[in-house]
Motif scaffolding. Structure first.
Motif, PDB file in Angstrom:
ATOM      1  N   CYS B  40      31.917  44.040  43.825  1.00 22.58           N
ATOM      2  CA  CYS B  40      31.405  43.093  43.016  1.00 22.58           C
ATOM      3  C   CYS B  40      30.146  42.471  43.546  1.00 22.58           C
ATOM      4  O   CYS B  40      29.498  41.639  43.041  1.00 22.58           O
ATOM      5  N   GLY B  41      30.043  42.808  44.890  1.00 21.73           N
ATOM      6  CA  GLY B  41      28.797  42.248  45.803  1.00 21.73           C
ATOM      7  C   GLY B  41      29.070  40.622  46.059  1.00 21.73           C
ATOM      8  O   GLY B  41      28.059  39.743  46.541  1.00 21.73           O
ATOM      9  N   GLY B  42      30.128  40.219  46.099  1.00 23.65           N
ATOM     10  CA  GLY B  42      30.696  38.856  46.656  1.00 23.65           C
ATOM     11  C   GLY B  42      30.782  37.862  45.315  1.00 23.65           C
ATOM     12  O   GLY B  42      30.200  36.651  45.419  1.00 23.65           O
ATOM     13  N   ASN B  43      31.138  38.287  44.304  1.00 22.23           N
ATOM     14  CA  ASN B  43      31.491  37.457  43.154  1.00 22.23           C
ATOM     15  C   ASN B  43      32.803  37.065  42.756  1.00 22.23           C
ATOM     16  O   ASN B  43      32.960  36.770  41.368  1.00 22.23           O
ATOM     17  N   LEU B  44      33.676  37.261  43.750  1.00 17.99           N
ATOM     18  CA  LEU B  44      35.189  36.983  43.060  1.00 17.99           C
ATOM     19  C   LEU B  44      35.501  37.702  42.081  1.00 17.99           C
ATOM     20  O   LEU B  44      36.116  37.367  41.289  1.00 17.99           O
ATOM     21  N   SER B  45      35.131  38.986  41.958  1.00 17.47           N
ATOM     22  CA  SER B  45      35.653  39.877  40.661  1.00 17.47           C
ATOM     23  C   SER B  45      36.169  40.955  40.925  1.00 17.47           C
ATOM     24  O   SER B  45      36.701  41.902  40.276  1.00 17.47           O
ATOM     25  N   CYS B  46      36.518  41.271  42.289  1.00 13.30           N
ATOM     26  CA  CYS B  46      37.112  42.543  42.593  1.00 13.30           C
ATOM     27  C   CYS B  46      38.089  42.574  43.882  1.00 13.30           C
ATOM     28  O   CYS B  46      39.019  43.523  43.697  1.00 13.30           O
ATOM     29  N   ALA B  47      38.013  41.676  44.691  1.00 14.07           N
ATOM     30  CA  ALA B  47      39.132  41.643  45.927  1.00 14.07           C
ATOM     31  C   ALA B  47      39.087  42.783  46.823  1.00 14.07           C
ATOM     32  O   ALA B  47      39.949  42.932  47.367  1.00 14.07           O
ATOM     33  N   ASP B  73      46.342  37.073  45.252  1.00 14.08           N
ATOM     34  CA  ASP B  73      47.645  37.296  44.640  1.00 14.08           C
ATOM     35  C   ASP B  73      47.800  38.200  43.982  1.00 14.08           C
ATOM     36  O   ASP B  73      48.867  39.063  44.053  1.00 14.08           O
ATOM     37  N   LEU B  74      47.064  38.742  43.007  1.00  9.06           N
ATOM     38  CA  LEU B  74      47.053  39.677  42.302  1.00  9.06           C
ATOM     39  C   LEU B  74      46.673  41.272  42.812  1.00  9.06           C
ATOM     40  O   LEU B  74      47.165  42.265  42.225  1.00  9.06           O
ATOM     41  N   ALA B  75      45.725  41.005  43.496  1.00  8.95           N
ATOM     42  CA  ALA B  75      44.719  42.132  43.831  1.00  8.95           C
ATOM     43  C   ALA B  75      45.360  42.906  45.218  1.00  8.95           C
ATOM     44  O   ALA B  75      44.853  44.022  45.157  1.00  8.95           O
ATOM     45  N   THR B  76      45.557  42.009  46.145  1.00  3.15           N
ATOM     46  CA  THR B  76      45.535  42.617  47.617  1.00  3.15           C
ATOM     47  C   THR B  76      46.885  43.275  47.723  1.00  3.15           C
ATOM     48  O   THR B  76      47.959  42.684  47.277  1.00  3.15           O
ATOM     49  N   VAL B 100      37.734  39.763  62.476  1.00  2.50           N
ATOM     50  CA  VAL B 100      38.687  39.956  61.294  1.00  2.50           C
ATOM     51  C   VAL B 100      39.147  41.243  61.005  1.00  2.50           C
ATOM     52  O   VAL B 100      38.516  42.265  61.897  1.00  2.50           O
ATOM     53  N   GLU B 101      40.365  41.491  60.686  1.00  2.00           N
ATOM     54  CA  GLU B 101      40.805  43.062  60.546  1.00  2.00           C
ATOM     55  C   GLU B 101      40.664  43.407  59.104  1.00  2.00           C
ATOM     56  O   GLU B 101      40.866  42.627  58.245  1.00  2.00           O
ATOM     57  N   ILE B 102      40.230  44.714  59.041  1.00  4.43           N
ATOM     58  CA  ILE B 102      40.024  45.197  57.723  1.00  4.43           C
ATOM     59  C   ILE B 102      41.238  45.998  57.547  1.00  4.43           C
ATOM     60  O   ILE B 102      41.308  46.990  58.069  1.00  4.43           O
ATOM     61  N   PRO B 103      41.829  45.696  56.361  1.00  2.82           N
ATOM     62  CA  PRO B 103      42.990  46.426  55.919  1.00  2.82           C
ATOM     63  C   PRO B 103      42.802  47.848  55.592  1.00  2.82           C
ATOM     64  O   PRO B 103      41.408  48.390  55.283  1.00  2.82           O
ATOM     65  N   PRO B 104      43.748  48.813  55.902  1.00  2.00           N
ATOM     66  CA  PRO B 104      43.411  50.152  55.598  1.00  2.00           C
ATOM     67  C   PRO B 104      43.187  50.438  54.065  1.00  2.00           C
ATOM     68  O   PRO B 104      42.427  51.666  54.037  1.00  2.00           O
ATOM     69  N   GLU B 105      43.597  49.746  53.332  1.00  2.00           N
ATOM     70  CA  GLU B 105      43.475  50.138  51.818  1.00  2.00           C
ATOM     71  C   GLU B 105      42.790  48.731  51.118  1.00  2.00           C
ATOM     72  O   GLU B 105      43.324  47.753  51.450  1.00  2.00           O
ATOM     73  N   GLN B 106      41.632  48.822  50.211  1.00  2.00           N
ATOM     74  CA  GLN B 106      41.253  47.736  49.408  1.00  2.00           C
ATOM     75  C   GLN B 106      41.766  48.329  47.969  1.00  2.00           C
ATOM     76  O   GLN B 106      42.088  49.432  47.778  1.00  2.00           O
ATOM     77  N   PRO B 107      42.060  47.314  47.102  1.00  2.00           N
ATOM     78  CA  PRO B 107      42.407  47.468  45.827  1.00  2.00           C
ATOM     79  C   PRO B 107      41.805  48.531  44.972  1.00  2.00           C
ATOM     80  O   PRO B 107      40.362  48.409  45.212  1.00  2.00           O
TER      81      PRO B 107
END
Lengths: 405, 107
Positions: B40-47, B73-76, B100-107
């Motif tokens: 979402c480019g930084g708009n708190l819409s996708c996590a 809470d919901l998306a990660t 910062v550590e980047i998780p292996p998977e994004q939602p």
């Protein structure tokens, strides 16, 4: 040897298409051509954070120059393609480009008012960085701002204009705000919310002229003869897809460049993606203006060019920040026959769920990211929320999810 | 220029010069770091820009906002103490060296 891919339009869709081609292992040359002076950038902040000075042009860029260079993606900025065939293009500066695969990610241009005075100084539009720069420079000096058009761009800019201390009036020709995008419930909420914040909103008001003195705008004239004084006018009455190049090629265009689910145009070797396209939708052909569609269709178009399987179709989603109000939309509400309200709009946190023939098709969520995310997940995973339970705002939406019948 | 260090799930570390005022997400996407999808480019819409802030920077970075909290809470998939959406972390001089550590998977 392959002469590679020409992507016309250095847009979000174009940048995604180029990146996805490389991710797919494509090694042929890629040229990404755009008429603006900038590397591909995010447009949504132009009516929000960028307009308020929270970020600058460098911060808007989707990728750095090094990113494209490292991947062998040649970005030609300030070059407008004026002649196009299926294997070669000419730019306004006289450059000739040859290629064997073609992608159109040309986007849309702002619609202008066809009324007297529309070209006066002080009449603004908002689509590209330069537009937002001009508006940002003028807003601190504006005392009376009239926004023509109660769509997303107009309302976002109206909220921003208010923070500069101007008196803001929004003039909308239809009988409600955001009429093309949301239900009457959501429209009514935005009407009340903007009025609460001191924005004057006039519905059912067509603009017949822009008034001016000495070449400078001085007001907006409505069909009933009222003249609203203004020293700055922002016209936000939608966009027109850029189809001229597609038409030169003989591509089928109907309210946009017609594409199939693989982003192929009527010439199978030519793909198109983003705001300029019309694609099959749940309730007929649809043109979607959103970041999500630009990115998703850009990926699909790249897969088509590279001969890879089509990526999974995403649930469409969208957002709009108007001051402190965050609207998030999942799904496509076109064709719905039922809406269910969750929560109290007066609290400025609520959601509207849309159903068609009993099936959940979309969610509008205002300051309610949880409902938005659950709605998006439901649509992606084939789940639903029974319409007779969705209104129970005291229960988290995720507890109400069931398998779709 | 402050530096932000991204730790990828395969163990590699990439240090990136970051502009003050840009978000950590923008810093990552402009440099093409895999794993910060940022749909979402930084708009708190996708996590999809979820990161784990390393412990020694938790205080400097601060806690998530209310909407960010709801989104995570919901998306990660793997929320931890250091979980933040990187679009909501603004680079400052104080955050020089932020890891910062980047998780292996994004939602």
């Amino acid at each position: 040897m392959s002469t590679g891919t020409l992507i016309v339009g250095a847009s979000q869709a174009g940048a995604q298409l180029a990146a996805s081609l490389r991710e797919a292992g494509d090694t042929a040359p890629i040229a990404l051509v755009g008429h603006e002076a900038h590397l591909p950038y995010q447009r949504p902040p132009l009516s929000k954070g960028y307009l308020l000075g929270k970020t600058d042009a460098t911060g808007l860029a989707l990728r750095s120059a090094a990113y494209y260079a490292e991947r062998g993606i040649e970005v030609l900025t300030g070059e407008r393609v004026v002649e196009l065939a299926v294997d070669r293009a000419a730019t306004a500066r006289g450059r000739t480009l040859v290629f064997d695969r073609l992608a159109l990610t040309v986007g849309a241009r702002v619609r202008r008012l066809a009324v007297p005075g529309a070209e006066l100084h002080g009449v603004h539009h908002l689509r590209v960085v330069a537009d937002s720069d001009r508006l940002r420079a003028a807003l601190p000096f504006a005392r009376r701002v009239v926004v023509v058009g109660g769509g997303f761009v107009g309302l976002e800019a109206a909220a921003a204009a208010g923070t500069f201390g101007a008196e803001v009036t929004v003039v909308e020709a239809a009988d409600r705000l955001l009429g093309r995008a949301v239900s009457p419930l959501t429209s009514e909420f935005y009407l009340r919310a903007h009025r609460r914040r001191g924005v004057r909103v006039l519905l059912g008001s067509a603009v017949t002229a822009i008034a001016g003195t000495g070449g400078e705008v001085s007001g907006v004239v409505l069909a009933d003869g009222t003249e609203l004084p203004a020293d700055l006018v922002l016209v936000g009455v939608g966009v027109v897809p850029r189809t001229e190049l597609a038409e030169q090629l003989g591509l089928l265009c109907s309210g946009g460049i017609v594409v199939d689910p693989d982003a192929r145009t009527s010439i199978p070797t030519v793909v198109a993606a983003g705001d300029c396209t019309v694609q099959p939708g749940p309730a007929g052909p649809i043109r979607i203006e959103s970041v999500q569609n630009a990115v998703s269709q850009g990926k699909i178009a790249a897969a088509t060019l590279a001969g890879c399987p089509r990526p999974a179709v995403e649930v469409p989603w969208f957002w709009s920040d108007q001051g402190d109000l965050k609207l998030q939309i999942a799904g496509i509400s076109a064709g719905h026959d039922q809406t269910v309200l969750r929560g109290d709009p007066e609290s400025e946190r609520f959601a509207v769920l849309y159903y068609r023939a009993g099936a959940l098709v979309a969610v509008d969520a205002v300051n309610s990211p949880a409902d938005y995310l659950v709605g998006r997940k439901a649509l992606a995973q084939g789940l639903t929320v029974p319409a007779d339970q969705a209104g129970a705002a005291d229960r988290p939406l995720k507890e109400l999810l069931v398998a779709a019948p | 220029m402050p530096k932000v260090v991204f730790m990828l799930s395969n163990g590699t570390e990439t240090g990136v010069d970051a502009r003050i005022g840009d978000s950590v997400m923008t810093t990552a996407t402009q440099h093409g770091l895999d794993g910060v999808v940022a749909e979402c480019g930084g708009n708190l819409s996708c996590a999809t820009c979820h990161v784990w802030v390393r412990d020694d920077f938790l205080d400097a970075v601060g806690p998530p906002g209310e909407m960010e909290d709801d989104m995570m809470d919901l998306a990660t998939s793997d929320r931890r103490d250091g979980s933040r959406l990187s679009c909501q972390i603004t680079v400052s001089e104080d955050l020089d060296g932020l890891t910062v550590e980047i998780p292996p998977e994004q939602p």
